[in-house]
Design a protein around this motif. Sequence first.
Motif, PDB file in Angstrom:
ATOM      1  N   ASN A  51       0.817  -1.215   0.000  1.00  0.00           N
ATOM      2  CA  ASN A  51       0.000   0.000   0.000  1.00  0.00           C
ATOM      3  C   ASN A  51       0.854   1.270   0.000  1.00  0.00           C
ATOM      4  OD1 ASN A  51      -2.477   1.296  -0.135  1.00  0.00           O
ATOM      5  ND2 ASN A  51      -2.591   1.553   2.082  1.00  0.00           N
ATOM      6  N   TYR A  52       1.914   1.290  -0.819  1.00  0.00           N
ATOM      7  CA  TYR A  52       2.766   2.473  -0.928  1.00  0.00           C
ATOM      8  C   TYR A  52       2.050   3.566  -1.706  1.00  0.00           C
ATOM      9  CZ  TYR A  52       6.801  -0.116   0.759  1.00  0.00           C
ATOM     10  OH  TYR A  52       7.681  -0.837   1.533  1.00  0.00           O
ATOM     11  N   THR A  53       2.136   4.802  -1.219  1.00  0.00           N
ATOM     12  CA  THR A  53       1.539   5.950  -1.908  1.00  0.00           C
ATOM     13  C   THR A  53       2.555   7.085  -1.966  1.00  0.00           C
ATOM     14  OG1 THR A  53       0.609   6.879   0.128  1.00  0.00           O
ATOM     15  CG2 THR A  53      -0.803   5.352  -1.114  1.00  0.00           C
ATOM     16  N   GLU A  54       2.266   8.070  -2.796  1.00  0.00           N
ATOM     17  CA  GLU A  54       3.089   9.270  -2.945  1.00  0.00           C
ATOM     18  C   GLU A  54       4.546   8.923  -3.275  1.00  0.00           C
ATOM     19  OE1 GLU A  54       2.230  12.430  -0.082  1.00  0.00           O
ATOM     20  OE2 GLU A  54       0.489  11.245   0.539  1.00  0.00           O
ATOM     21  N   CYS A  55       4.724   7.933  -4.135  1.00  0.00           N
ATOM     22  CA  CYS A  55       6.058   7.487  -4.541  1.00  0.00           C
ATOM     23  C   CYS A  55       6.485   8.228  -5.809  1.00  0.00           C
ATOM     24  CB  CYS A  55       6.056   5.990  -4.827  1.00  0.00           C
ATOM     25  SG  CYS A  55       5.549   4.981  -3.423  1.00  0.00           S
ATOM     26  N   CYS A  56       7.710   8.716  -5.812  1.00  0.00           N
ATOM     27  CA  CYS A  56       8.263   9.347  -6.997  1.00  0.00           C
ATOM     28  C   CYS A  56       9.773   9.399  -6.879  1.00  0.00           C
ATOM     29  CB  CYS A  56       7.707  10.749  -7.219  1.00  0.00           C
ATOM     30  SG  CYS A  56       8.256  11.981  -6.027  1.00  0.00           S
ATOM     31  N   PHE A  57      10.418   9.726  -7.972  1.00  0.00           N
ATOM     32  CA  PHE A  57      11.847   9.971  -7.986  1.00  0.00           C
ATOM     33  C   PHE A  57      12.046  11.397  -8.458  1.00  0.00           C
ATOM     34  CE2 PHE A  57      15.970  10.173 -10.076  1.00  0.00           C
ATOM     35  CZ  PHE A  57      16.785   9.717  -9.069  1.00  0.00           C
ATOM     36  N   THR A  58      12.867  12.157  -7.763  1.00  0.00           N
ATOM     37  CA  THR A  58      13.109  13.559  -8.101  1.00  0.00           C
ATOM     38  C   THR A  58      14.603  13.805  -8.180  1.00  0.00           C
ATOM     39  OG1 THR A  58      11.115  14.175  -6.865  1.00  0.00           O
ATOM     40  CG2 THR A  58      12.646  15.941  -7.409  1.00  0.00           C
ATOM     41  N   VAL A  59      15.018  14.514  -9.215  1.00  0.00           N
ATOM     42  CA  VAL A  59      16.419  14.884  -9.370  1.00  0.00           C
ATOM     43  C   VAL A  59      16.475  16.327  -9.871  1.00  0.00           C
ATOM     44  CG1 VAL A  59      16.606  13.979 -11.734  1.00  0.00           C
ATOM     45  CG2 VAL A  59      18.639  14.165 -10.334  1.00  0.00           C
ATOM     46  N   LEU A  60      17.443  17.088  -9.395  1.00  0.00           N
ATOM     47  CA  LEU A  60      17.600  18.479  -9.822  1.00  0.00           C
ATOM     48  C   LEU A  60      18.544  18.556 -11.012  1.00  0.00           C
ATOM     49  CD1 LEU A  60      17.888  20.335  -6.408  1.00  0.00           C
ATOM     50  CD2 LEU A  60      15.901  20.167  -7.909  1.00  0.00           C
ATOM     51  N   GLY A  61      18.263  19.497 -11.901  1.00  0.00           N
ATOM     52  CA  GLY A  61      19.094  19.717 -13.074  1.00  0.00           C
ATOM     53  C   GLY A  61      18.881  21.121 -13.597  1.00  0.00           C
ATOM     54  N   THR A  62      19.392  21.376 -14.783  1.00  0.00           N
ATOM     55  CA  THR A  62      19.275  22.684 -15.401  1.00  0.00           C
ATOM     56  C   THR A  62      18.445  22.585 -16.669  1.00  0.00           C
ATOM     57  OG1 THR A  62      21.431  23.304 -14.539  1.00  0.00           O
ATOM     58  CG2 THR A  62      20.557  24.645 -16.340  1.00  0.00           C
ATOM     59  N   GLY A  63      17.383  23.374 -16.734  1.00  0.00           N
ATOM     60  CA  GLY A  63      16.559  23.463 -17.929  1.00  0.00           C
ATOM     61  C   GLY A  63      16.970  24.668 -18.762  1.00  0.00           C
ATOM     62  N   GLN A  64      16.668  24.607 -20.042  1.00  0.00           N
ATOM     63  CA  GLN A  64      17.005  25.702 -20.956  1.00  0.00           C
ATOM     64  C   GLN A  64      15.828  25.971 -21.875  1.00  0.00           C
ATOM     65  OE1 GLN A  64      20.758  25.426 -23.160  1.00  0.00           O
ATOM     66  NE2 GLN A  64      19.592  25.845 -25.023  1.00  0.00           N
ATOM     67  N   PHE A  65      15.548  27.244 -22.147  1.00  0.00           N
ATOM     68  CA  PHE A  65      14.482  27.609 -23.069  1.00  0.00           C
ATOM     69  C   PHE A  65      14.657  29.057 -23.499  1.00  0.00           C
ATOM     70  CE2 PHE A  65      13.082  28.309 -18.761  1.00  0.00           C
ATOM     71  CZ  PHE A  65      12.579  29.593 -18.781  1.00  0.00           C
ATOM     72  N   ARG A  66      14.057  29.387 -24.649  1.00  0.00           N
ATOM     73  CA  ARG A  66      14.011  30.762 -25.143  1.00  0.00           C
ATOM     74  C   ARG A  66      12.542  31.065 -25.466  1.00  0.00           C
ATOM     75  NH1 ARG A  66      18.115  33.746 -27.587  1.00  0.00           N
ATOM     76  NH2 ARG A  66      19.265  31.796 -27.947  1.00  0.00           N
ATOM     77  N   PRO A  67      11.872  31.923 -24.690  1.00  0.00           N
ATOM     78  CA  PRO A  67      10.473  32.240 -24.954  1.00  0.00           C
ATOM     79  C   PRO A  67      10.295  32.957 -26.301  1.00  0.00           C
ATOM     80  CG  PRO A  67      11.095  32.891 -22.723  1.00  0.00           C
ATOM     81  CD  PRO A  67      12.356  32.551 -23.454  1.00  0.00           C
ATOM     82  N   GLY A  68       9.297  32.520 -27.059  1.00  0.00           N
ATOM     83  CA  GLY A  68       8.990  33.128 -28.353  1.00  0.00           C
ATOM     84  C   GLY A  68       8.260  34.448 -28.205  1.00  0.00           C
TER      85      GLY A  68
END
Length: 115
Positions: free
Chosen positions: A41-58
């Motif tokens: 009965n496991y709940t609220e399970c996830c894997f999280t890792v930090l990194g760097t995102g990149q984007f250029r808004p149009g």
Amino acid sequence: MASAAALTRYKLVYHVPPAALEATKAAIFATGAGRYPGAGNYTECCFTVLGTGQFRPGDAANPHIGKVGQLEHVEEARVETLCVGEETARKAVAALKKAHPYEEPAYEVYKLEDF
């Protein structure tokens, strides 16, 4: 007996700024995402890792972070979680879109194959 579609497993993966991490996780978990079937009965399970995102808004963008036309590099969290059943996956994506601060959140949904 549950239908095969109800038991199909999906992986939801999304990127979010750290300040909105807990709100997005709470939103998807409220839909049933992150629940593992079985006796534990496991709940609220996830894997999280930090990194760097990149984007250029149009030109037509209304960015939450950054400015139109400027390349941005931002810290983001990548979250991966299980969704059991297509309906759970759809509800989790809808909740993610409501809780996420970006106008176009980056997410993917994968159907997991049985072995």
